[in-house]
Design a protein around this motif. Structure first.
Motif, PDB file in Angstrom:
ATOM      1  N   THR A   1       0.790  -1.252   0.023  1.00 39.87           N
ATOM      2  CA  THR A   1       0.092   0.073  -0.122  1.00 39.87           C
ATOM      3  C   THR A   1       0.902   1.195   0.223  1.00 39.87           C
ATOM      4  N   ALA A   2       1.767   1.238   0.661  1.00 38.87           N
ATOM      5  CA  ALA A   2       2.881   2.328   0.750  1.00 38.87           C
ATOM      6  C   ALA A   2       3.412   2.670  -0.489  1.00 38.87           C
ATOM      7  N   LEU A   3       3.600   1.437  -1.448  1.00 40.86           N
ATOM      8  CA  LEU A   3       4.094   1.751  -2.818  1.00 40.86           C
ATOM      9  C   LEU A   3       3.132   2.322  -4.006  1.00 40.86           C
ATOM     10  N   VAL A   4       1.861   1.391  -3.567  1.00 38.95           N
ATOM     11  CA  VAL A   4       1.026   1.816  -4.622  1.00 38.95           C
ATOM     12  C   VAL A   4       0.148   3.119  -4.584  1.00 38.95           C
ATOM     13  N   ALA A   5       0.000   3.618  -3.224  1.00 43.26           N
ATOM     14  CA  ALA A   5      -0.786   4.863  -2.957  1.00 43.26           C
ATOM     15  C   ALA A   5      -0.081   6.169  -3.622  1.00 43.26           C
ATOM     16  N   PRO A   6       1.187   5.896  -3.480  1.00 43.59           N
ATOM     17  CA  PRO A   6       1.958   7.239  -4.168  1.00 43.59           C
ATOM     18  C   PRO A   6       1.654   7.183  -5.821  1.00 43.59           C
TER      19      PRO A   6
END
Length: 335
Positions: free
Chosen positions: A285-290
């Protein structure tokens, strides 16, 4: 079909990193002046004193870094909120956390006249906690207790109430009103590297707290009784989770404004392919949200040239249909 094996999840991490890197390059290249990707690479690796180097390092790079940090913070905040409350509609923007931070920030900046991030960011944290507590209490009133839809409706009501008060306060001072109108839409433009450096420690601590909760959140998904029997201290887990959400959301709102739906859409999308294991869900999530936030920001620079559409507007445009689809489910179960 879910990817549940370790190799598949590792492939997802690599793919997300590659997509994030590509979007970062596009974010630097696209704007009022188009910069070819080869010139972007040369500006990043060569001297900074050229015209292109100045645009890349002084204008585009801070905006891109802010998109990465704010996107990761909002995505992580939403994933942790969904896990702690077992509410599929949980999102910092929907449950009033972002609205509370925004309200407290505008009071600190517009009324108290604070100009330093280290001064007004604490107001954002306090506003986030207070608004979240009010929404949680309101969502538990009436029959049925705290259902996902009741919490979402309470969050929307509190957000609109705080926004109306904030608008009333901002009308007193035209300068505050102009700043509020720009900031309240949610934007990545206009921030410098110094401000991002100041907010980075808060985001880093919030991210560490969130990621370290992954095993406890897996236990919590089995129910409070099971989690307690496995040795989890439920009160401590919830306090740590609330601290993580407060730091992540408050800091992101302080520099980018109240951007909604990123924390709602991305955890659901990641969960659909990676499975419910938070040891993978949270980092992904920390990679896809940006990626979502940067893509919305890039689209905002393209669709209304020579003007720009704020990233918060496009994020809401993309997230609203997803929210409606979740609410319309006949059986909106807990996570």
């Amino acid at each position: 079909m879910r990817v549940v094996d370790r190799a598949g999840r590792s492939a997802l991490v690599v793919a997300a990193l590659g997509l994030l890197g590509l979007l970062c390059l596009l974010s630097i290249a696209v704007g009022s002046r188009q910069i070819p990707l080869d010139e972007v690479v040369r500006a990043l690796t060569g001297p900074h004193d050229t015209e292109v180097g100045t645009i890349v390092w002084d204008v585009r790079m801070p905006r891109t870094l802010l998109g990465v940090l704010a996107g990761a913070a909002l995505g992580l905040g939403g994933a942790v909120m969904q896990a702690l409350t077992r509410n599929p509609l949980a999102d910092p923007g929907l449950l009033g956390v972002s609205g509370g931070a925004a309200f407290a920030l505008m009071l600190a900046v517009g009324v108290a006249g604070m100009t330093s991030l280290y001064g007004y960011v604490w107001f954002a944290f306090a506003g986030a906690v207070a608004a979240g507590a009010v929404v949680y209490l309101l969502g538990g009133l009436g029959r049925g207790g705290r259902t996902p839809v009741k919490l979402a409706l309470a969050g929307i009501a509190v957000t609109f109430l705080l926004e109306s008060i904030t608008r009333g306060v901002s009308l007193v001072d035209p300068q505050v009103l102009n700043r509020y109108r720009f900031w309240s839409a949610g934007s990545l433009a206009g921030q410098n590297t110094a401000l991002i450096t100041q907010v980075l420690p808060f985001l880093a601590v919030g991210a560490v707290l969130a990621l370290s909760l992954a095993p406890a959140l897996n236990n919590l998904a089995l129910g409070d009784d099971v989690a307690a029997s496995l040795g989890r201290r439920l009160r401590l887990v919830r306090v740590q989770g609330a601290a993580a959400v407060t730091l992540l959301t408050g800091a992101a709102v302080a520099v980018a404004g109240p951007i909604v739906f990123v924390g709602l859409v991305v955890p659901h999308a990641v969960r659909a392919v990676s499975g419910p294991d938070h040891r993978w869900l949270l980092p992904l999530t920390a990679l896809v949200a940006p990626c979502l936030l940067l893509a919305a920001d890039i689209a905002g620079r393209v669709v209304a040239r020579p003007q720009e559409v704020d990233v918060g507007v496009l994020a809401a445009f993309l997230g609203a249909p997803f929210f409606i689809a979740l609410v319309r489910r006949r059986r909106l179960a807990e996570l």
